[in-house]
Design a protein around this motif. Structure first.
Motif, PDB file in Angstrom:
ATOM      1  N   GLU A   1     -10.139  -2.122  -0.327  1.00  0.00           N
ATOM      2  CA  GLU A   1     -10.066  -1.650  -1.608  1.00  0.00           C
ATOM      3  C   GLU A   1      -8.846  -1.371  -2.475  1.00  0.00           C
ATOM      4  OE1 GLU A   1     -12.923  -0.837  -3.524  1.00  0.00           O
ATOM      5  OE2 GLU A   1     -14.084  -1.361  -1.479  1.00  0.00           O
ATOM      6  N   ARG A   2      -7.636  -2.197  -1.730  1.00  0.00           N
ATOM      7  CA  ARG A   2      -6.591  -1.398  -2.353  1.00  0.00           C
ATOM      8  C   ARG A   2      -5.407  -2.723  -2.013  1.00  0.00           C
ATOM      9  NH1 ARG A   2      -5.257   2.984  -4.515  1.00  0.00           N
ATOM     10  NH2 ARG A   2      -2.862   3.352  -4.150  1.00  0.00           N
ATOM     11  N   PRO A   3      -5.845  -4.095  -2.284  1.00  0.00           N
ATOM     12  CA  PRO A   3      -5.238  -5.325  -0.928  1.00  0.00           C
ATOM     13  C   PRO A   3      -3.518  -5.618  -1.896  1.00  0.00           C
ATOM     14  CG  PRO A   3      -6.668  -5.750  -3.022  1.00  0.00           C
ATOM     15  CD  PRO A   3      -6.658  -4.171  -3.245  1.00  0.00           C
ATOM     16  N   THR A   4      -3.215  -4.926  -2.753  1.00  0.00           N
ATOM     17  CA  THR A   4      -1.774  -5.193  -3.287  1.00  0.00           C
ATOM     18  C   THR A   4      -0.658  -3.829  -2.539  1.00  0.00           C
ATOM     19  OG1 THR A   4      -1.912  -4.464  -5.731  1.00  0.00           O
ATOM     20  CG2 THR A   4      -2.371  -7.390  -5.113  1.00  0.00           C
ATOM     21  N   ASP A   5      -1.900  -2.683  -1.909  1.00  0.00           N
ATOM     22  CA  ASP A   5      -0.578  -1.688  -1.691  1.00  0.00           C
ATOM     23  C   ASP A   5       0.130  -1.907  -0.549  1.00  0.00           C
ATOM     24  OD1 ASP A   5       0.232   0.817  -1.228  1.00  0.00           O
ATOM     25  OD2 ASP A   5      -1.800   1.946  -1.081  1.00  0.00           O
ATOM     26  N   PRO A   6       1.167  -1.666  -0.241  1.00  0.00           N
ATOM     27  CA  PRO A   6       2.328  -2.565   0.526  1.00  0.00           C
ATOM     28  C   PRO A   6       2.268  -0.984   1.505  1.00  0.00           C
ATOM     29  CG  PRO A   6       3.840  -1.573  -1.275  1.00  0.00           C
ATOM     30  CD  PRO A   6       2.524  -2.144  -1.951  1.00  0.00           C
ATOM     31  N   GLU A   7       2.185  -0.162   1.715  1.00  0.00           N
ATOM     32  CA  GLU A   7       1.764   1.124   2.029  1.00  0.00           C
ATOM     33  C   GLU A   7       1.134   1.292   2.892  1.00  0.00           C
ATOM     34  OE1 GLU A   7       1.710   6.061   2.001  1.00  0.00           O
ATOM     35  OE2 GLU A   7       2.682   5.366   0.362  1.00  0.00           O
ATOM     36  N   MET A   8      -0.172   0.565   2.150  1.00  0.00           N
ATOM     37  CA  MET A   8      -1.894   1.131   3.139  1.00  0.00           C
ATOM     38  C   MET A   8      -1.605  -0.362   4.203  1.00  0.00           C
ATOM     39  SD  MET A   8      -4.690   1.631   2.577  1.00  0.00           S
ATOM     40  CE  MET A   8      -4.798   1.847   4.761  1.00  0.00           C
ATOM     41  N   TRP A   9      -1.769  -1.633   3.472  1.00  0.00           N
ATOM     42  CA  TRP A   9      -0.849  -2.696   4.923  1.00  0.00           C
ATOM     43  C   TRP A   9      -0.511  -2.211   6.325  1.00  0.00           C
ATOM     44  CZ3 TRP A   9      -4.211  -6.914   5.711  1.00  0.00           C
ATOM     45  CH2 TRP A   9      -4.835  -7.076   4.398  1.00  0.00           C
TER      46      TRP A   9
ATOM     47  N   ARG B   1       2.000  -8.625   6.795  1.00  0.00           N
ATOM     48  CA  ARG B   1       2.063  -9.181   4.863  1.00  0.00           C
ATOM     49  C   ARG B   1       2.001  -7.759   4.116  1.00  0.00           C
ATOM     50  NH1 ARG B   1       0.079 -11.246   0.280  1.00  0.00           N
ATOM     51  NH2 ARG B   1      -1.605  -9.601  -0.808  1.00  0.00           N
ATOM     52  N   ALA B   2       2.308  -6.679   4.792  1.00  0.00           N
ATOM     53  CA  ALA B   2       2.851  -5.327   4.358  1.00  0.00           C
ATOM     54  C   ALA B   2       4.466  -5.700   3.443  1.00  0.00           C
ATOM     55  CB  ALA B   2       3.159  -4.265   5.524  1.00  0.00           C
ATOM     56  N   ARG B   3       4.764  -6.388   4.434  1.00  0.00           N
ATOM     57  CA  ARG B   3       6.660  -7.122   4.541  1.00  0.00           C
ATOM     58  C   ARG B   3       6.048  -7.931   2.863  1.00  0.00           C
ATOM     59  NH1 ARG B   3      11.241  -6.055   4.572  1.00  0.00           N
ATOM     60  NH2 ARG B   3      11.758  -7.222   4.869  1.00  0.00           N
ATOM     61  N   GLU B   4       5.250  -8.689   3.117  1.00  0.00           N
ATOM     62  CA  GLU B   4       5.593  -9.268   1.845  1.00  0.00           C
ATOM     63  C   GLU B   4       5.289  -8.791   0.597  1.00  0.00           C
ATOM     64  OE1 GLU B   4       1.639 -11.611   2.277  1.00  0.00           O
ATOM     65  OE2 GLU B   4       3.055 -13.387   4.725  1.00  0.00           O
ATOM     66  N   LEU B   5       4.185  -8.218  -0.117  1.00  0.00           N
ATOM     67  CA  LEU B   5       3.981  -7.272  -0.935  1.00  0.00           C
ATOM     68  C   LEU B   5       5.054  -6.031  -1.298  1.00  0.00           C
ATOM     69  CD1 LEU B   5       0.117  -5.900   0.072  1.00  0.00           C
ATOM     70  CD2 LEU B   5       1.359  -7.821  -1.096  1.00  0.00           C
ATOM     71  N   GLY B   6       6.234  -5.993  -0.033  1.00  0.00           N
ATOM     72  CA  GLY B   6       7.097  -4.814  -0.289  1.00  0.00           C
ATOM     73  C   GLY B   6       7.645  -3.991   0.243  1.00  0.00           C
ATOM     74  N   ALA B   7       6.639  -3.583   1.155  1.00  0.00           N
ATOM     75  CA  ALA B   7       7.201  -2.366   1.902  1.00  0.00           C
ATOM     76  C   ALA B   7       8.694  -2.651   3.004  1.00  0.00           C
ATOM     77  CB  ALA B   7       5.711  -2.865   3.568  1.00  0.00           C
ATOM     78  N   PRO B   8       9.181  -1.570   3.433  1.00  0.00           N
ATOM     79  CA  PRO B   8      10.632  -1.744   3.790  1.00  0.00           C
ATOM     80  C   PRO B   8       9.979  -2.056   5.157  1.00  0.00           C
ATOM     81  CG  PRO B   8       9.280   0.345   4.325  1.00  0.00           C
ATOM     82  CD  PRO B   8       8.368   0.151   3.150  1.00  0.00           C
ATOM     83  N   GLY B   9      11.543  -3.060   5.819  1.00  0.00           N
ATOM     84  CA  GLY B   9      11.012  -3.663   6.819  1.00  0.00           C
ATOM     85  C   GLY B   9      11.353  -2.833   8.187  1.00  0.00           C
ATOM     86  N   ARG B  10      10.454  -2.230   8.102  1.00  0.00           N
ATOM     87  CA  ARG B  10      10.737  -1.145   9.545  1.00  0.00           C
ATOM     88  C   ARG B  10       9.573  -1.016  10.252  1.00  0.00           C
ATOM     89  NH1 ARG B  10      10.205   3.394   7.920  1.00  0.00           N
ATOM     90  NH2 ARG B  10      11.626   4.166   5.502  1.00  0.00           N
ATOM     91  N   VAL B  11       8.755  -0.411  10.920  1.00  0.00           N
ATOM     92  CA  VAL B  11       7.954   0.543  11.592  1.00  0.00           C
ATOM     93  C   VAL B  11       8.519   1.299  11.975  1.00  0.00           C
ATOM     94  CG1 VAL B  11       6.279   0.531  12.860  1.00  0.00           C
ATOM     95  CG2 VAL B  11       7.094  -2.053  12.775  1.00  0.00           C
ATOM     96  N   ALA B  12       7.721   2.526  11.008  1.00  0.00           N
ATOM     97  CA  ALA B  12       7.519   3.840  11.146  1.00  0.00           C
ATOM     98  C   ALA B  12       6.595   4.438  11.786  1.00  0.00           C
ATOM     99  CB  ALA B  12       8.257   4.817   9.696  1.00  0.00           C
ATOM    100  N   PRO B  13       6.032   4.393  12.648  1.00  0.00           N
ATOM    101  CA  PRO B  13       4.858   5.141  13.543  1.00  0.00           C
ATOM    102  C   PRO B  13       4.656   6.494  13.311  1.00  0.00           C
ATOM    103  CG  PRO B  13       6.203   4.383  15.688  1.00  0.00           C
ATOM    104  CD  PRO B  13       6.550   4.406  14.078  1.00  0.00           C
ATOM    105  N   GLY B  14       4.185   7.220  12.457  1.00  0.00           N
ATOM    106  CA  GLY B  14       3.838   9.266  12.417  1.00  0.00           C
ATOM    107  C   GLY B  14       3.998   9.097  10.891  1.00  0.00           C
TER     108      GLY B  14
END
Length: 188
Positions: free
Chosen positions: A132-140, A174-187
């Motif tokens: 539903e939100r294919p271009t949302d980096p936070e969702m990915w 995919r999230a990185r491709e969309l502009g998400a930060p380059g770290r994994v932040a659990p929680g």
């Protein structure tokens, strides 16, 4: 004489109410704590009932979900109709971000003893969120973090855990491709 008779009749009624009311109140309260009611119509009827104000109705239902979730959590009761509410909100507004952002956590933490089934249900909502939100980096990113770090802890099969982690890595990419930060932040 009529006044005295009427006054004694009223006094008897008041005494009866005071005698019955506390026990009745305890019974009603106990029943209310044990049984939840789901009073919304089917999604099609619900959409029509909003008279075009679907986003507003979705926000109102989301408010109800958050209050009910908190109440159930405080009373240590399972929120048995949680997914029905989430589905109703999504029927009104398929890309309602709060459902995808918090709904999976509500599913996993709405009662003690989270099961593998709960993890699969949480994944279902996260997957739908990416559709539903294919271009949302936070969702990915949320989807990827869940699959790679958090979700596998609820699974029994080692093969399924590996599969989830691999899919999670792809989702984070995919999230990185969309502009998400380059770290994994659990929680998050």
């Amino acid at each position: 004489m009529k006044r005295l008779l009427a006054a004694s009749w009223v006094a008897a009624l008041v005494a009866g109410i005071f005698a019955v009311q506390p026990r009745l109140a305890r019974t009603v309260h106990a029943i209310g704590e044990r049984e939840d009611r789901y009073a919304l119509p089917s999604p099609g009827v619900l959409r029509a009932a909003t008279l075009g104000y679907r986003a507003a109705a979705a926000d109102i239902l989301w408010s109800k979900v958050t209050v009910e979730y908190g109440t159930h959590l405080a009373e240590r009761r399972p929120f048995v109709h949680l997914t029905r509410y989430l589905d109703s909100i999504l029927a009104l507004e398929p890309d309602h971000a709060p459902v995808y952002r918090y709904g999976p956590s509500f599913i996993l933490f709405h009662h003690p003893g989270t099961t593998e089934r709960d993890a699969h249900m949480a994944r279902h909502y996260l997957e739908r969120g990416t559709r539903e939100r294919p271009t949302d980096p936070e969702m990915w990113l949320r989807y990827g973090e869940f699959l790679s770090a958090f979700g596998p802890s609820f699974l029994a099969s080692a093969d399924e855990k590996t599969s989830w982690r691999n899919e999670g890595a792809r989702a984070i990419a995919r999230a990185r491709e969309l502009g998400a930060p380059g770290r994994v932040a659990p929680g998050r």
